[in-house]
Motif scaffolding. Structure first.
Motif, PDB file in Angstrom:
ATOM      1  N   ARG A  76      -5.192   4.561  -5.825  1.00  0.00           N
ATOM      2  CA  ARG A  76      -5.878   3.903  -4.709  1.00  0.00           C
ATOM      3  C   ARG A  76      -5.451   4.513  -3.380  1.00  0.00           C
ATOM      4  NH1 ARG A  76      -4.814  -0.647  -7.830  1.00  0.00           N
ATOM      5  NH2 ARG A  76      -3.021  -1.181  -6.526  1.00  0.00           N
ATOM      6  N   ALA A  77      -4.168   4.836  -3.254  1.00  0.00           N
ATOM      7  CA  ALA A  77      -3.660   5.440  -2.019  1.00  0.00           C
ATOM      8  C   ALA A  77      -4.301   6.801  -1.777  1.00  0.00           C
ATOM      9  CB  ALA A  77      -2.139   5.577  -2.088  1.00  0.00           C
TER      10      ALA A  77
ATOM     11  N   GLN B 259      -4.666   4.258   8.264  1.00  0.00           N
ATOM     12  CA  GLN B 259      -5.881   3.737   8.891  1.00  0.00           C
ATOM     13  C   GLN B 259      -5.742   3.719  10.413  1.00  0.00           C
ATOM     14  OE1 GLN B 259      -4.163   2.326   6.376  1.00  0.00           O
ATOM     15  NE2 GLN B 259      -5.468   1.092   5.066  1.00  0.00           N
TER      16      GLN B 259
ATOM     17  N   SER C  54       0.849  -1.190   0.000  1.00  0.00           N
ATOM     18  CA  SER C  54       0.000   0.000   0.000  1.00  0.00           C
ATOM     19  C   SER C  54       0.885   1.240   0.000  1.00  0.00           C
ATOM     20  CB  SER C  54      -0.889   0.005   1.238  1.00  0.00           C
ATOM     21  OG  SER C  54      -1.537   1.245   1.359  1.00  0.00           O
TER      22      SER C  54
ATOM     23  N   GLU D 122      -7.184   7.841  -2.963  1.00  0.00           N
ATOM     24  CA  GLU D 122      -8.596   7.620  -2.661  1.00  0.00           C
ATOM     25  C   GLU D 122      -8.785   7.221  -1.200  1.00  0.00           C
ATOM     26  OE1 GLU D 122     -10.121   4.752  -5.429  1.00  0.00           O
ATOM     27  OE2 GLU D 122      -9.966   6.141  -7.119  1.00  0.00           O
ATOM     28  N   LEU D 123      -7.908   6.368  -0.701  1.00  0.00           N
ATOM     29  CA  LEU D 123      -7.991   5.951   0.699  1.00  0.00           C
ATOM     30  C   LEU D 123      -7.777   7.149   1.623  1.00  0.00           C
ATOM     31  CD1 LEU D 123      -8.134   3.841   2.971  1.00  0.00           C
ATOM     32  CD2 LEU D 123      -5.678   3.492   2.657  1.00  0.00           C
TER      33      LEU D 123
ATOM     34  N   GLU E 186       0.433   3.552  10.001  1.00  0.00           N
ATOM     35  CA  GLU E 186      -0.312   3.470   8.751  1.00  0.00           C
ATOM     36  C   GLU E 186      -1.494   4.426   8.856  1.00  0.00           C
ATOM     37  OE1 GLU E 186       0.072   1.712   5.814  1.00  0.00           O
ATOM     38  OE2 GLU E 186       2.071   1.315   6.603  1.00  0.00           O
TER      39      GLU E 186
ATOM     40  N   ALA F 283     -10.849   9.175   1.695  1.00  0.00           N
ATOM     41  CA  ALA F 283     -11.899   8.499   2.466  1.00  0.00           C
ATOM     42  C   ALA F 283     -11.656   8.608   3.968  1.00  0.00           C
ATOM     43  CB  ALA F 283     -11.997   7.029   2.053  1.00  0.00           C
ATOM     44  N   LEU F 284     -10.397   8.638   4.364  1.00  0.00           N
ATOM     45  CA  LEU F 284     -10.052   8.758   5.783  1.00  0.00           C
ATOM     46  C   LEU F 284     -10.131  10.197   6.282  1.00  0.00           C
ATOM     47  CD1 LEU F 284      -6.976   6.355   5.961  1.00  0.00           C
ATOM     48  CD2 LEU F 284      -9.255   5.952   6.900  1.00  0.00           C
TER      49      LEU F 284
ATOM     50  N   ALA G  96      -0.340   4.301   0.701  1.00  0.00           N
ATOM     51  CA  ALA G  96      -1.038   5.361   1.420  1.00  0.00           C
ATOM     52  C   ALA G  96      -0.089   6.134   2.328  1.00  0.00           C
ATOM     53  CB  ALA G  96      -2.200   4.784   2.216  1.00  0.00           C
TER      54      ALA G  96
END
Length: 91
Positions: A41-42, A74, A9, A44-45, A72, A48-49, A11
């Motif tokens: 994708r990173a 998340q 990942s 987008e994450l 990380e 979203a966070l 992110a």
């Protein structure tokens, strides 16, 4: 074997680049460039966070605080949000 940059990942990498003031991480000159889809994708994450706004900039204070933690994204979001949810002891 594919390079690690292509398997993990991104992110955390994208968050740190944003914190360093690199606005367009898709054009960053990586030694071994990751697939653009992985960076997408990173990002987008991170959006979203709540670490990035619609323009792709770090949010204040959440995104900036997440970038300061050696976690990380998340996990950083969970730790930072735990105080708001009154469950700091569990985090």
């Amino acid at each position: 074997n594919p390079p690690e940059m292509e398997r993990c990942s991104l992110a955390s990498v994208a968050l740190q680049l944003k914190a360093l003031g690199i606005d367009n991480v898709l054009r960053f000159d990586f030694l071994s460039a990751p697939p653009p889809e992985a960076l997408g994708r990173a990002l987008e994450l991170l959006y979203a966070l709540g670490a990035l706004d619609k323009g792709g900039s770090l949010t204040n204070p959440m995104g900036e605080r997440m970038a300061q933690l050696p976690l990380e994204p998340q996990t950083a979001k969970m730790v930072l949000s735990s105080d708001d949810e009154l469950c700091m002891a569990e985090a």
